[in-house]
Design a protein around this motif. Sequence first.
Motif, PDB file in Angstrom:
ATOM      1  N   VAL A 105      59.893 -60.266-114.684  1.00 49.69           N
ATOM      2  CA  VAL A 105      60.022 -61.671-115.088  1.00 49.69           C
ATOM      3  C   VAL A 105      58.691 -62.395-114.945  1.00 49.69           C
ATOM      4  O   VAL A 105      58.268 -63.138-115.848  1.00 49.69           O
ATOM      5  CB  VAL A 105      61.129 -62.365-114.270  1.00 49.69           C
ATOM      6  CG1 VAL A 105      61.167 -63.858-114.578  1.00 49.69           C
ATOM      7  CG2 VAL A 105      62.488 -61.723-114.558  1.00 49.69           C
ATOM      8  N   ARG A 106      58.006 -62.185-113.819  1.00 50.01           N
ATOM      9  CA  ARG A 106      56.726 -62.862-113.621  1.00 50.01           C
ATOM     10  C   ARG A 106      55.731 -62.521-114.738  1.00 50.01           C
ATOM     11  O   ARG A 106      55.086 -63.401-115.315  1.00 50.01           O
ATOM     12  CB  ARG A 106      56.122 -62.469-112.271  1.00 50.01           C
ATOM     13  CG  ARG A 106      56.830 -63.015-111.060  1.00 50.01           C
ATOM     14  CD  ARG A 106      56.079 -62.687-109.769  1.00 50.01           C
ATOM     15  NE  ARG A 106      56.887 -63.013-108.606  1.00 50.01           N
ATOM     16  CZ  ARG A 106      57.611 -62.144-107.911  1.00 50.01           C
ATOM     17  NH1 ARG A 106      57.597 -60.845-108.269  1.00 50.01           N
ATOM     18  NH2 ARG A 106      58.330 -62.528-106.874  1.00 50.01           N
ATOM     19  N   VAL A 107      55.600 -61.228-115.012  1.00 46.13           N
ATOM     20  CA  VAL A 107      54.599 -60.799-115.995  1.00 46.13           C
ATOM     21  C   VAL A 107      55.011 -61.214-117.405  1.00 46.13           C
ATOM     22  O   VAL A 107      54.190 -61.726-118.180  1.00 46.13           O
ATOM     23  CB  VAL A 107      54.388 -59.273-115.914  1.00 46.13           C
ATOM     24  CG1 VAL A 107      53.421 -58.816-117.005  1.00 46.13           C
ATOM     25  CG2 VAL A 107      53.853 -58.875-114.536  1.00 46.13           C
ATOM     26  N   THR A 108      56.265 -61.019-117.743  1.00 47.90           N
ATOM     27  CA  THR A 108      56.713 -61.347-119.097  1.00 47.90           C
ATOM     28  C   THR A 108      56.599 -62.837-119.363  1.00 47.90           C
ATOM     29  O   THR A 108      56.115 -63.253-120.433  1.00 47.90           O
ATOM     30  CB  THR A 108      58.161 -60.876-119.316  1.00 47.90           C
ATOM     31  OG1 THR A 108      58.244 -59.470-119.042  1.00 47.90           O
ATOM     32  CG2 THR A 108      58.619 -61.150-120.737  1.00 47.90           C
ATOM     33  N   GLN A 109      57.025 -63.653-118.424  1.00 47.19           N
ATOM     34  CA  GLN A 109      56.936 -65.099-118.632  1.00 47.19           C
ATOM     35  C   GLN A 109      55.489 -65.552-118.800  1.00 47.19           C
ATOM     36  O   GLN A 109      55.179 -66.387-119.660  1.00 47.19           O
ATOM     37  CB  GLN A 109      57.579 -65.839-117.465  1.00 47.19           C
ATOM     38  CG  GLN A 109      59.093 -65.686-117.384  1.00 47.19           C
ATOM     39  CD  GLN A 109      59.803 -66.212-118.618  1.00 47.19           C
ATOM     40  OE1 GLN A 109      60.504 -65.466-119.301  1.00 47.19           O
ATOM     41  NE2 GLN A 109      59.616 -67.488-118.931  1.00 47.19           N
ATOM     42  N   ALA A 110      54.605 -64.985-117.997  1.00 42.22           N
ATOM     43  CA  ALA A 110      53.186 -65.352-118.106  1.00 42.22           C
ATOM     44  C   ALA A 110      52.593 -64.880-119.422  1.00 42.22           C
ATOM     45  O   ALA A 110      51.698 -65.534-119.982  1.00 42.22           O
ATOM     46  CB  ALA A 110      52.407 -64.764-116.932  1.00 42.22           C
TER      47      ALA A 110
END
Length: 226
Positions: A105-110
């Motif tokens: 989630v962190r990487v995809t959202q960023a």
Amino acid sequence: MTTTLITGANRSLGLETVRRLIDAGHTVHAGMRDPDAGDAARALGAHVLPLDVTDQASVDAAIAALPELDVLVNNAGILGTSHGVDDLDADAMSSVLDVNVLGIVRVTQAALPLLRRSGNPVVVNVASGVGWPRWLTTPGHDEFGVPTIPYAASKAAVVALTVQYAKNLPGMRVNASDPGYTSTDFNGHSGYQTVTEGTDATVALATLAQDGPTGEFHDRRGRIEY
């Protein structure tokens, strides 16, 4: 030129995905917690990025360093320290979910702002058949005898997360891959597949055309039916 970011790219499945996508003509950015461990990725021609998927500041800095992004491969994952009920507690569960689920989630959202600028944005989340309840409960499947709770739960969450991201991002190809029982450090190299075989599904999904499938779960033989 297709620009690709792979997390957890310093060894095993991640490093083999780096090699194969470079061979396929991608410009590959290899994300890893310790860039000093990136010599093998550099030797393949990858651009090594410091990237800890549990640290939002690290994620943001890595994404900010990318000039563009077409393909995101969320490969980083851990097995964890709990392998049954007797050694399981909330901290053991939380540490696995933090990497395997929240890390995606962190990487995809960023990465979404960059992916939205791509002409063919693709996301591949590396899941596992260990997160597939039908296989966990079917004698004869490799997954049937696996007792580990946090890892299985995290990979089940990755499959559901993938389906929901695909629904929300109809202009992107968002899929999950199952490496299968591959010889890696995770299993003490007991797996019967090579890392090349274990990356077949990930590489196939990372190289999809705009008319390719989305919201699906694939192994090296193709789609795994829900």
